[in-house]
Design a protein around this motif. Structure first.
Motif, PDB file in Angstrom:
ATOM      1  N   GLY A  24       0.815  -1.205   0.000  1.00 31.52           N
ATOM      2  CA  GLY A  24       0.000   0.000   0.000  1.00 31.52           C
ATOM      3  C   GLY A  24       0.853   1.261   0.000  1.00 31.52           C
ATOM      4  N   VAL A  25       0.373   2.298  -0.678  1.00 31.41           N
ATOM      5  CA  VAL A  25       1.105   3.556  -0.771  1.00 31.41           C
ATOM      6  C   VAL A  25       1.054   4.278   0.574  1.00 31.41           C
ATOM      7  CG1 VAL A  25       1.229   5.785  -1.912  1.00 31.41           C
ATOM      8  CG2 VAL A  25       0.594   3.743  -3.225  1.00 31.41           C
ATOM      9  N   GLN A  26       2.231   4.656   1.078  1.00 28.81           N
ATOM     10  CA  GLN A  26       2.344   5.316   2.368  1.00 28.81           C
ATOM     11  C   GLN A  26       2.597   6.825   2.239  1.00 28.81           C
ATOM     12  OE1 GLN A  26       2.063   3.539   5.504  1.00 28.81           O
ATOM     13  NE2 GLN A  26       1.162   2.209   3.957  1.00 28.81           N
ATOM     14  N   ALA A  27       3.351   7.231   1.225  1.00 26.63           N
ATOM     15  CA  ALA A  27       3.701   8.644   1.072  1.00 26.63           C
ATOM     16  C   ALA A  27       4.115   8.899  -0.367  1.00 26.63           C
ATOM     17  CB  ALA A  27       4.835   9.024   2.024  1.00 26.63           C
ATOM     18  N   MET A  28       4.090  10.165  -0.776  1.00 24.43           N
ATOM     19  CA  MET A  28       4.483  10.534  -2.131  1.00 24.43           C
ATOM     20  C   MET A  28       4.922  11.986  -2.166  1.00 24.43           C
ATOM     21  SD  MET A  28       0.662  10.676  -3.832  1.00 24.43           S
ATOM     22  CE  MET A  28       0.543   8.903  -3.731  1.00 24.43           C
ATOM     23  N   ALA A  29       5.692  12.329  -3.203  1.00 21.29           N
ATOM     24  CA  ALA A  29       6.184  13.701  -3.336  1.00 21.29           C
ATOM     25  C   ALA A  29       6.376  14.030  -4.812  1.00 21.29           C
ATOM     26  CB  ALA A  29       7.491  13.875  -2.577  1.00 21.29           C
ATOM     27  N   LEU A  30       6.230  15.330  -5.121  1.00 23.88           N
ATOM     28  CA  LEU A  30       6.403  15.844  -6.481  1.00 23.88           C
ATOM     29  C   LEU A  30       7.503  16.899  -6.505  1.00 23.88           C
ATOM     30  CD1 LEU A  30       2.660  16.369  -7.420  1.00 23.88           C
ATOM     31  CD2 LEU A  30       4.239  14.971  -8.770  1.00 23.88           C
ATOM     32  N   THR A  31       8.210  17.000  -7.613  1.00 21.35           N
ATOM     33  CA  THR A  31       9.130  18.111  -7.796  1.00 21.35           C
ATOM     34  C   THR A  31       8.334  19.389  -8.063  1.00 21.35           C
ATOM     35  OG1 THR A  31       9.295  17.547 -10.138  1.00 21.35           O
ATOM     36  CG2 THR A  31      11.000  16.678  -8.682  1.00 21.35           C
ATOM     37  N   ARG A  32       9.007  20.519  -8.019  1.00 21.11           N
ATOM     38  CA  ARG A  32       8.325  21.809  -8.212  1.00 21.11           C
ATOM     39  C   ARG A  32       7.638  21.884  -9.568  1.00 21.11           C
ATOM     40  NH1 ARG A  32       8.733  27.208  -6.300  1.00 21.11           N
ATOM     41  NH2 ARG A  32       9.309  26.226  -4.328  1.00 21.11           N
ATOM     42  N   ASP A  33       8.265  21.320 -10.618  1.00 17.87           N
ATOM     43  CA  ASP A  33       7.676  21.389 -11.964  1.00 17.87           C
ATOM     44  C   ASP A  33       6.745  20.209 -12.266  1.00 17.87           C
ATOM     45  OD1 ASP A  33       9.400  19.257 -12.321  1.00 17.87           O
ATOM     46  OD2 ASP A  33      10.749  20.295 -13.709  1.00 17.87           O
ATOM     47  N   SER A  34       6.553  19.319 -11.296  1.00 25.00           N
ATOM     48  CA  SER A  34       5.643  18.158 -11.431  1.00 25.00           C
ATOM     49  C   SER A  34       6.082  17.179 -12.519  1.00 25.00           C
ATOM     50  CB  SER A  34       4.197  18.617 -11.719  1.00 25.00           C
ATOM     51  OG  SER A  34       3.736  19.506 -10.741  1.00 25.00           O
ATOM     52  N   ARG A  35       7.336  17.219 -12.902  1.00 22.95           N
ATOM     53  CA  ARG A  35       7.810  16.308 -13.954  1.00 22.95           C
ATOM     54  C   ARG A  35       8.384  15.008 -13.377  1.00 22.95           C
ATOM     55  NH1 ARG A  35       8.513  18.578 -19.020  1.00 22.95           N
ATOM     56  NH2 ARG A  35      10.272  17.193 -19.472  1.00 22.95           N
ATOM     57  N   ARG A  36       8.525  14.953 -12.058  1.00 18.62           N
ATOM     58  CA  ARG A  36       9.021  13.732 -11.445  1.00 18.62           C
ATOM     59  C   ARG A  36       8.302  13.522 -10.123  1.00 18.62           C
ATOM     60  NH1 ARG A  36      15.253  13.567 -10.646  1.00 18.62           N
ATOM     61  NH2 ARG A  36      15.104  14.047 -12.867  1.00 18.62           N
ATOM     62  N   ALA A  37       8.091  12.258  -9.782  1.00 22.03           N
ATOM     63  CA  ALA A  37       7.421  11.912  -8.530  1.00 22.03           C
ATOM     64  C   ALA A  37       8.137  10.750  -7.874  1.00 22.03           C
ATOM     65  CB  ALA A  37       5.955  11.551  -8.782  1.00 22.03           C
ATOM     66  N   VAL A  38       8.024  10.696  -6.555  1.00 24.17           N
ATOM     67  CA  VAL A  38       8.521   9.561  -5.782  1.00 24.17           C
ATOM     68  C   VAL A  38       7.364   9.027  -4.957  1.00 24.17           C
ATOM     69  CG1 VAL A  38      10.080   8.782  -3.973  1.00 24.17           C
ATOM     70  CG2 VAL A  38      10.890  10.390  -5.697  1.00 24.17           C
ATOM     71  N   VAL A  39       7.172   7.717  -5.007  1.00 24.39           N
ATOM     72  CA  VAL A  39       6.110   7.047  -4.250  1.00 24.39           C
ATOM     73  C   VAL A  39       6.767   6.040  -3.310  1.00 24.39           C
ATOM     74  CG1 VAL A  39       4.071   5.573  -4.383  1.00 24.39           C
ATOM     75  CG2 VAL A  39       4.452   7.335  -6.124  1.00 24.39           C
ATOM     76  N   ALA A  40       6.339   6.031  -2.045  1.00 19.17           N
ATOM     77  CA  ALA A  40       6.889   5.104  -1.053  1.00 19.17           C
ATOM     78  C   ALA A  40       5.790   4.165  -0.587  1.00 19.17           C
ATOM     79  CB  ALA A  40       7.457   5.878   0.124  1.00 19.17           C
TER      80      ALA A  40
END
Length: 475
Positions: A214-230
């Motif tokens: 299950g997805v616990q956390a996520m983050a986007l760069t300022r320009d929204s061109r990259r994401a990280v999902v934990a």
């Protein structure tokens, strides 16, 4: 001639006899003056101690009345500050004035709100609950001239996950949203028209391991061109969102031996920080997102990190756990430096929000109160205010980029919205902030007797009146 000028013994004795009473009188005067000064010092000391005691008593009653009688709480707090201004009385009045800036966005009887997210300008908000993820335009909510009954409702609800949504992310410009579910999927949304959101893609999680991913956390760069999902398995998954309708998974990295509680990205996406249930907080070099490189672990004292946030430049990190909250600097990403510990009450801190400049932090948890700090000097954090929200607990918080808008979500209630515009003026001079707007603020003689104890009314204002003007209390 010499013999004629010499003083006769009898004359010298007489001279001394005449001078003795003068000397004794002078000594008596000096002694009386010294005694008078001592008495005055003792009186002034006792008077100062009484003023401090009265001020602290009034501040205590103000805090007790803050929820049920905010006007009386404000007046008692103002009286306390004007009688004796110190850290305790000022903090109490600031907290009362800040509470006036709270609006309950909405409340839920069942289910509560699991998370909130806020755009950089503080206008677009996401709220996740059992009904889905609500999309809000906060413009009318932040306008004091709009009546409560005329505030706008949520614009839309993001739905589609098979299980509960446990993680939210909103781009800085408010035009892209991500929602992560316990079923391991992440959905990407276009909010260019927030009233008509469009689902762009569904991002699949890593292969299931020993536990559900299950997805616990996520983050986007300022320009929204990259994401990280934990995820729950401890994986950090990097996605390329350049083509938002066709995201490309760049890498899957086993970041922690247990599930990841939080993941954060610098604005340029070159630095990531993950915190895990295994009591580690790890700094990652994401220059090559296909091959993230572990740079360092923060040496955490005590328990696991409940929440971690980072400034946009990747240089300031705030870590909160059930025991404490700490500020770190990453000027050298391979050697994190601990700069300060925030003095907080002994309650769990469940979530942290940090402005992109790293200068303002908000954290909240089991007490139902948010704690706002100024980190302009990372080694000398300064308390700004305690934001009294729901009486149970707060599990998610968010701040706008300028720190003027805040959201706090309760797992068994709803969402409170805080307008913090002008907070700096309140913190600098809370008494003046009231007296500039309401110079006629007063306390009745009955309330004085009730809340100030046996303190003499006439020491602070005219004795022949029925109310005391708080902005003109005698120093």
């Amino acid at each position: 001639m010499v013999e004629a000028q010499q003083t006769m013994p009898g004359q010298s004795r007489a001279h001394r006899m005449r001078a003795l009473p003068i000397a004794l009188s002078a000594c008596l005067v000096i002694s009386l003056m010294a005694a008078g000064f001592a008495l005055k010092r003792e009186h002034d000391k006792l008077s100062a101690q009484e003023r401090i005691a009265v001020a602290h008593r009034l501040a205590l009653h103000a805090a007790e009345l803050r929820d049920d009688d905010p006007v009386r709480a404000r007046n008692l707090g103002l009286a306390a500050v004007n009688i004796h201004s110190d850290d305790r009385t000022r903090a109490g009045l600031i907290d009362t004035l800040v509470m006036w800036r709270r609006t309950d966005l909405y409340a839920l009887e069942v289910g509560g709100v699991q998370g909130v997210a806020l755009s950089g300008d503080g206008r677009i908000a996401l709220t996740g609950d059992s009904d889905g993820v609500g999309v809000w335009d906060l413009k009318t909510w932040l306008d004091p001239n709009v009546a409560l009954t005329d505030k706008s409702d949520r614009l839309a609800v993001l739905k589609g996950h098979q299980e509960d949504v446990g993680a939210l992310a909103l781009s800085f410009d408010g035009r892209t949203a991500m929602t992560g579910s316990d079923d391991g999927t992440t959905m990407l949304w276009d909010l260019a028209d927030p009233a008509r959101p469009a689902r762009l893609a569904t991002l699949r999680g890593a292969a299931k391991g020993e536990y559900a991913n299950g997805v616990q956390a996520m983050a986007l760069t300022r320009d929204s061109r990259r994401a990280v999902v934990a995820d729950f398995d401890g994986n950090m998954i990097v996605w390329d969102l350049a083509k938002r309708s066709h995201p490309v998974r760049l890498s899957v990295t086993k970041a922690h031996d247990s599930y990841i509680r939080d993941v954060i990205l610098s604005a340029d996406g070159r630095t990531a920080v993950t915190s895990g249930e295994d009591k580690t907080v790890t700094v990652w070099d994401m220059t090559d997102p296909v091959r993230p490189v572990k740079l360092a672990d923060l040496e955490l004292p005590g328990n696991f990190a409940e929440s971690t946030k980072m400034s946009a430049d990747g240089r300031t990190i705030v870590v909160a756990n059930p025991d404490r909250a700490d500020v770190w600097r990453l000027d050298d990403r391979t050697r994190p430096i601990h700069t300060a510990m925030l003095e907080l009450p002994p309650v769990d801190m469940y979530d942290v929000a940090l402005t992109p400049d790293g200068k303002t932090v908000l954290m909240a948890g089991g007490s139902g109160t948010g704690f706002l700090w100024d980190l302009s000097q990372p080694s000398l954090p300064a308390r700004l205010a305690a934001m009294k929200g729901y009486t149970t607990e707060v599990n998610s918080v968010a701040l706008s980029a300028d720190g003027r808008v805040a959201l706090m979500a309760s797992p068994d209630r709803g969402v409170s919205l805080w307008s913090l515009d002008g907070l700096a003026d309140i913190v600098a001079d809370p008494g003046g902030a009231i007296c500039d707007l309401s110079p006629g603020s007063e306390i009745s003689r009955a309330d004085w007797v009730r809340f100030a104890g046996d303190a003499d009314w006439s020491d602070y204002g005219p004795d022949n009146v029925d109310s005391l003007l708080l902005c003109f209390i005698r120093p």
